[in-house]
Write a protein that holds these residues in place. Structure first.
Motif, mmCIF file in Angstrom:
data_model
loop_
_atom_site.group_PDB
_atom_site.id
_atom_site.type_symbol
_atom_site.label_atom_id
_atom_site.label_comp_id
_atom_site.label_asym_id
_atom_site.label_seq_id
_atom_site.Cartn_x
_atom_site.Cartn_y
_atom_site.Cartn_z
ATOM 1 N N ALA A 89 30.579 48.011 64.628
ATOM 2 C CA ALA A 89 30.113 49.222 63.952
ATOM 3 C C ALA A 89 28.752 48.929 63.353
ATOM 4 O O ALA A 89 28.570 47.903 62.691
ATOM 5 C CB ALA A 89 31.087 49.636 62.856
ATOM 6 N N ILE B 212 26.172 50.825 60.859
ATOM 7 C CA ILE B 212 25.988 51.958 59.958
ATOM 8 C C ILE B 212 24.598 51.836 59.350
ATOM 9 O O ILE B 212 24.238 50.790 58.805
ATOM 10 C CB ILE B 212 27.051 51.962 58.843
ATOM 11 N N ASP C 130 35.657 55.804 61.592
ATOM 12 C CA ASP C 130 35.145 57.136 61.940
ATOM 13 C C ASP C 130 35.479 58.151 60.844
ATOM 14 O O ASP C 130 34.617 58.929 60.420
ATOM 15 C CB ASP C 130 35.740 57.618 63.268
ATOM 16 N N LEU D 78 33.513 57.450 57.495
ATOM 17 C CA LEU D 78 32.107 57.868 57.576
ATOM 18 C C LEU D 78 31.973 59.384 57.658
ATOM 19 O O LEU D 78 31.052 59.957 57.075
ATOM 20 C CB LEU D 78 31.412 57.187 58.752
ATOM 21 N N LEU E 217 26.365 56.331 62.316
ATOM 22 C CA LEU E 217 27.332 55.323 62.749
ATOM 23 C C LEU E 217 27.191 55.168 64.255
ATOM 24 O O LEU E 217 27.245 56.145 64.993
ATOM 25 C CB LEU E 217 28.754 55.753 62.397
#
Length: 93
Positions: free
Chosen positions: A4, A6, A70, A73, A87
């Motif tokens: 991931a 971000i 998911d 976020l 993301l």
């Protein structure tokens, strides 16, 4: 497993970290605390003209935790719609 990535305004860094740690207590991550750049809406250069900055958070998460990240976020984006929260997912083999 997934990586991931971000990227968001530093103003929401604590909110993102707290939410991720609340929902995935075992999450491990790395933060790059100061990013300069240009996004779709504006610039984040840490100057008097463009004073804001971004940060980046990288984490390798298990497949089962991807939907959790998911959702976390998405909730933070809904709470802070103007903070450029992004993301990105990369499949890690």
């Amino acid at each position: 497993m997934y990586r991931a990535e971000i990227i968001a305004n530093q103003s929401v860094q604590d909110d993102i970290i707290e939410a991720l740690e609340d929902h995935i207590p075992q999450i491990l991550y790395t933060i790059v605390p100061l990013l300069h750049g240009r996004g779709g809406a504006d610039r984040k250069l840490g100057t008097s003209t463009w004073p804001e900055t971004n940060f980046a958070l990288f984490s390798y998460v298990e497949d089962k935790d991807k939907p959790v990240v998911d959702a976390v976020l998405a909730a933070i984006k809904a709470k802070f719609p103007d903070e450029g929260i992004k993301l990105f997912w990369i499949r890690a083999e």
